[in-house]
Design a protein around this motif. Sequence first.
Motif, short mmCIF file in Angstrom:
data_model
loop_
_atom_site.label_atom_id
_atom_site.label_comp_id
_atom_site.label_asym_id
_atom_site.label_seq_id
_atom_site.Cartn_x
_atom_site.Cartn_y
_atom_site.Cartn_z
N CYS A 17 -60.02 13.47 -49.35
CA CYS A 17 -59.95 12.59 -48.18
C CYS A 17 -59.57 11.18 -48.63
O CYS A 17 -58.71 10.53 -48.03
N ARG A 22 -57.89 9.53 -45.59
CA ARG A 22 -58.43 10.15 -44.38
C ARG A 22 -59.94 9.97 -44.36
O ARG A 22 -60.57 9.79 -45.39
N ASP A 26 -63.39 13.69 -40.46
CA ASP A 26 -62.30 14.39 -39.77
C ASP A 26 -61.98 15.75 -40.40
O ASP A 26 -61.04 16.43 -39.98
N TYR A 193 -55.52 20.09 -33.93
CA TYR A 193 -56.21 20.38 -35.19
C TYR A 193 -55.41 21.32 -36.08
O TYR A 193 -54.52 22.04 -35.63
N THR A 211 -57.88 19.83 -40.73
CA THR A 211 -59.10 19.34 -40.07
C THR A 211 -60.23 20.36 -40.15
O THR A 211 -61.39 20.03 -39.98
#
Length: 221
Positions: A17, A22, A26, A193, A211
């Motif tokens: 991530c 990110r 999430d 997603y 996701t």
Amino acid sequence: MIITNVTTIEQTIAQACHDAARRREDVQEIVVTKKRTQGEIQEMYDLGFRHFAENRVDKLLMRQQEFPQEDIVWHLIGPLQSRKVKDIINKVEYFHALDRLSIAKEINKRAEHCVKCFLEVNISGEVTKHGFSADEVGDVLTQLQQYEHIEVIGLMTMAPFEATKEEIDSYFSQLKALRDNIMKSQANSSCKYLSMGMSNDYPLAIKAGATHIRIGTAWFK
Ligand SMILES: *Cc1c(COP(=O)(O)O)cnc(C)c1O
């Protein structure tokens, strides 16, 4: 040991991530329970995991008997046969393997709630894989709008078992590009997603935008 694996996986997810800029929240990790013992699954539950998945209907029904806890979110991640839809569809929140229109029709008929579905896309074009081709997805989404009990919340894919890292990366990126196109061309689309990434490739999947990651063996090895 499970606790050691959980720590390692959590660090790997956090790192992926971070690398991809990110947010950790999430990415939803799902515990795939096939072939595991009841004790192993209980341990995951006690560690705080609540999203569990099976790829077979009979297995999932069995798991729900073993784990009747109301706070578990069940995902069916494997292919579904028409005749089994009625047995399972009102017992799961998510279905990750919507791979043909006939199954969508049956789900819509049998479901008593709106089922959150991922369209399975055969990005690699491998003949043995289930799923719609990337070219079909736009049209399929339009056709599915007529079904009030189906909400397509995203796309799902599986990389071929023997694919190289570069190939896997390319498949995941293609699925993300497809999702981005849908979001751009179909305003208000709920198809946002990406369910991709398993024990061997979840860091790549996260970097490509996953996701929902479906991890089985890596928790338990
Ligand atoms: C078994 C399975 C997984 C998990 O695979 P692992 O390699 O054990 O992490 C994920 N997705 C689907 C559809 C599966 O059938």
